[in-house]
Design an enzyme around this catalytic site. Structure first.
Site, PDB file in Angstrom:
ATOM      1  CG  ASP A  78      -2.316   0.095   1.001  1.00 22.24           C
ATOM      2  OD1 ASP A  78      -2.719   1.117   0.423  1.00 22.24           O
ATOM      3  OD2 ASP A  78      -3.054  -0.838   1.363  1.00 22.24           O
ATOM      4  CG  ASP A 125      -5.008   5.124   0.974  1.00 20.42           C
ATOM      5  OD1 ASP A 125      -5.764   4.174   1.200  1.00 20.42           O
ATOM      6  OD2 ASP A 125      -5.107   6.230   1.552  1.00 20.42           O
ATOM      7  CD  GLU A 139      -9.018   3.698  -1.596  1.00 22.28           C
ATOM      8  OE1 GLU A 139      -9.820   3.226  -0.795  1.00 22.28           O
ATOM      9  OE2 GLU A 139      -8.256   4.637  -1.301  1.00 22.28           O
ATOM     10  CG  HIS A 166      -8.567  -2.334   4.404  1.00 24.75           C
ATOM     11  ND1 HIS A 166      -8.338  -2.338   3.041  1.00 24.75           N
ATOM     12  CD2 HIS A 166      -8.288  -1.073   4.807  1.00 24.75           C
ATOM     13  CE1 HIS A 166      -7.936  -1.151   2.648  1.00 24.75           C
ATOM     14  NE2 HIS A 166      -7.899  -0.349   3.710  1.00 24.75           N
ATOM     15  CG  ASP A 167     -11.341   0.824   3.477  1.00 25.46           C
ATOM     16  OD1 ASP A 167     -10.873   0.888   4.628  1.00 25.46           O
ATOM     17  OD2 ASP A 167     -10.756   1.270   2.478  1.00 25.46           O
TER      18      ASP A 167
HETATM   19  C1  NOJ Z   1      -8.525   4.343   2.020  1.00 23.06           C
HETATM   20  C2  NOJ Z   1      -8.079   3.190   2.865  1.00 23.06           C
HETATM   21  O1  NOJ Z   1      -8.440   1.998   2.223  1.00 23.06           O
HETATM   22  C3  NOJ Z   1      -8.714   3.380   4.220  1.00 23.06           C
HETATM   23  O2  NOJ Z   1      -8.570   2.249   5.041  1.00 23.06           O
HETATM   24  C4  NOJ Z   1      -8.118   4.608   4.853  1.00 23.06           C
HETATM   25  O3  NOJ Z   1      -8.798   4.893   6.061  1.00 23.06           O
HETATM   26  C5  NOJ Z   1      -8.245   5.834   3.940  1.00 23.06           C
HETATM   27  N1  NOJ Z   1      -7.959   5.560   2.559  1.00 23.06           N
HETATM   28  C6  NOJ Z   1      -7.299   6.908   4.398  1.00 23.06           C
HETATM   29  O4  NOJ Z   1      -5.979   6.530   4.119  1.00 23.06           O
END
Ligand code: NOJ
Length: 550
Positions: free
Chosen positions: A100, A201, A259, A324-325
């Site tokens: 990441d 990210d 992302e 993970h989100d």
């Molecule tokens: C996206 C990430 O996947 C998430 O877990 C994170 O909280 C935010 N970006 C901020 O970095």
């Protein structure tokens, strides 16, 4: 001229959330030696790339997505030597390593920020986004993703700094060429160490308008408005990604996943159309709240069709249901009760039948489910706590607010990996950093590895199949019209090879339109573990089958 890298099309990427994967030293926190000890499990599954959520030095305000040392390993996870060993051990097993990369923001504990905040004229002064107060208040009405204003006042400078995420995640100033060069040189340093790729990210936010106009969106319950009408995907953001590609991705032949925030297909294409030389593929970020409220098989069909037509000539797709989100996929799109196993297998068959690179998020391959904690205090995720507070501010009762947090919490996907039925699911000998889902005695990897009918074995079969099946890895796609929105019939063709995936996304029986399934086929995978030439005119709840047409 950039060309689509062919090897990227053969990847199956497994996402490891290091904190929750495997603890090796009994401190209750997963670590790199723990990951190394499970590489043979990943090899058995058949994946050929591992994406590690952040393992850099971090005070963990947002579990590593707040980096205080880009060239250091968080001591909780191990040492740089551990990382090097992990990289070697992955390469020995034919797996690429993807890290990441969080460079929209850093931690407020990063030395750059600690220096930047001290005065207006220090060497790092312009590494972050500083603005004077407006009428004695914040420079504009923008909200932070994790609640409250996106601006934080620093008396030493008499100025506010901007933070899209928490106040411990100040945004880096991409307008500053010196900062950009520092980032590229750090990325090259990792590439030189043998890293194969980056998942980048929150990349859509790099560029902000220098005049920071107010957002026109309605305010949140705490009075601030998201800036999503202004920021994502500005032209300079794309210019910076292109520069990153030119300076690092291309010279090091890296696999790259962005992302991105992209509501429209055109915007998605800007990130991954090959001639633009930005990313190989993109993970569109959809907030769980939006996803839970708007998700439907109909919408899924529309999204898949639109991005397929747009990118089939000159782009590529990242295929994922989980990360993970998000809540656990079987709880969100399937059924985590009566039909847990079959719906987990159906989702696997569906996803692995689509064109693009499949992602497997840890635990999805054994059908792990959401975890509903009984008190908001049991949650770790700052997003879950913010959801709870916003609900309370909007007038919800604590019970209602907790229910909302339970549905949306990112902790659903972050509870420790369930390896076995032994204490703490085989994750740790200590006290786990986050509660373990009590269903581990039933749902665990050990139960499934040698069971040919398990969810794990379905994933294994699908991943192995892709290696020798061009119709899956390279074929064209058609989605047939069908009587029910819950029924997907996906045709993949390459030369003379034709595959058909038939998937029921509901907990009811569905009749398949006559004439769609040919009489003669080979059944490759079935969510009900059926075998041979079976009658597929009436599909059971969450039934899915992948067929090779003869
Ligand atoms: C996206 C990430 O996947 C998430 O877990 C994170 O909280 C935010 N970006 C901020 O970095």
């Amino acid at each position: 001229m950039y060309s689509n890298k062919d090897w990227v099309k053969d990847l199956v990427i497994y996402q490891v959330y290091p904190r929750s994967f495997q603890d090796s030293d009994g401190d209750g926190i997963g670590d790199i030696p723990g990951i190394i000890s499970r590489l043979d499990y990943l090899k058995e599954l058949g994946i050929n790339a591992v994406w590690l959520s952040p393992v850099y030095r971090s005070p963990n305000d947002d579990n590593g997505y707040d980096i205080s040392g880009y060239k250091e390993i968080n001591p909780e996870f191990g040492t740089m030597q551990d990382w090097e060993r992990l990289c070697d051990e992955c390469h020995k097993r034919g797996m690429k390593v993807i890290m990441d990369l969080v460079v929209n923001h850093s931690s407020d504990e990063h030395p750059w920020f600690m220096e930047s905040r001290t005065s207006k004229d220090n060497p790092k002064s312009d590494y972050y986004i500083w603005r004077d107060p407006k009428n004695g208040k914040e420079p504009n009405n923008w909200a932070s993703v994790f609640g409250g204003s996106a601006w934080e006042y620093v008396p030493e400078r008499g100025q506010y700094y901007y933070h899209l995420f928490s106040k411990k995640q100040p945004d880096l100033n991409w307008d500053n060429p010196e900062l950009r060069e520092e980032i590229y040189s750090m990325m090259k340093w990792w590439a030189e160490k043998g890293l194969d790729g980056f998942r980048v990210d929150a990349i859509s936010y790099l560029d902000k308008p220098q005049d920071f106009p107010d957002s026109k969106l309605p305010p949140n319950p705490d009075g601030y408005s998201f800036s999503s009408d202004i920021v994502p995907g500005r032209p300079d953001t794309h210019a910076y990604i292109h520069e990153m590609n030119e300076k690092v991705f291309s010279p090091y032949n890296m696999v790259t996943v962005g992302e991105v925030i992209a509501d429209e297909t055109e915007e998605l294409c800007r990130y991954v159309a090959s001639e633009r030389e930005e990313f190989d593929m993109a993970i569109p970020f959809v907030a769980p709240v939006i996803e839970i409220n708007t998700w439907s098989p109909k919408k899924l069909r529309e999204d898949i069709s639109a991005s397929y037509s747009a990118l089939q000539q000159n782009g590529w797709w990242a295929r994922f249901f989980s990360n993970h989100d998000k809540p656990r996929q079987v709880s969100l799109y399937g059924n985590d009760k009566e039909y847990r196993e079959v719906s987990a297998k159906m989702l696997a068959i569906f996803l692995h039948s689509l064109p693009g690179t499949p992602f497997v998020y840890q635990g999805e391959e054994i059908g792990m489910t959401n975890m509903y904690f009984e008190s908001i205090d049991d949650y770790d995720d700052l997003d879950a706590k913010n959801t709870y507070n916003m609900q309370i501010l909007s007038g919800a009762t604590p019970e209602e607010a907790l229910k909302e947090a339970q549905m949306l919490s990112r902790d659903n996907a972050r509870t420790p990996m369930q390896w076995s039925a032994t204490e703490n699911a085989g994750f740790t000998t200590g006290k786990p950093w986050l509660g373990i889902n009590p269903n581990y005695s039933e749902i665990n990897a050990e139960n499934q590895i040698n069971d040919p009918h398990s969810v794990f074995s379905t994933y294994k079969t699908l991943i192995a199949l892709r290696k020798n099946c061009k119709a899956i890895s390279r074929g064209s796609m058609e989605i047939a019209d069908s009587v029910s929105e819950n029924l997907f019939i996906i045709k993949r063709s390459y030369g003379n090879e034709i595959l058909l995936a038939v998937c029921n996304f509901s907990d009811e029986n569905i009749s398949v339109d006559s004439g769609i399934i040919p009489d003669s086929y080979e059944l490759l995978v079935s969510s009900y573990d059926r075998e041979g030439n079976i009658n597929l005119t009436n599909l059971r709840p969450y039934e899915a089958a992948l067929l090779r047409i003869k």
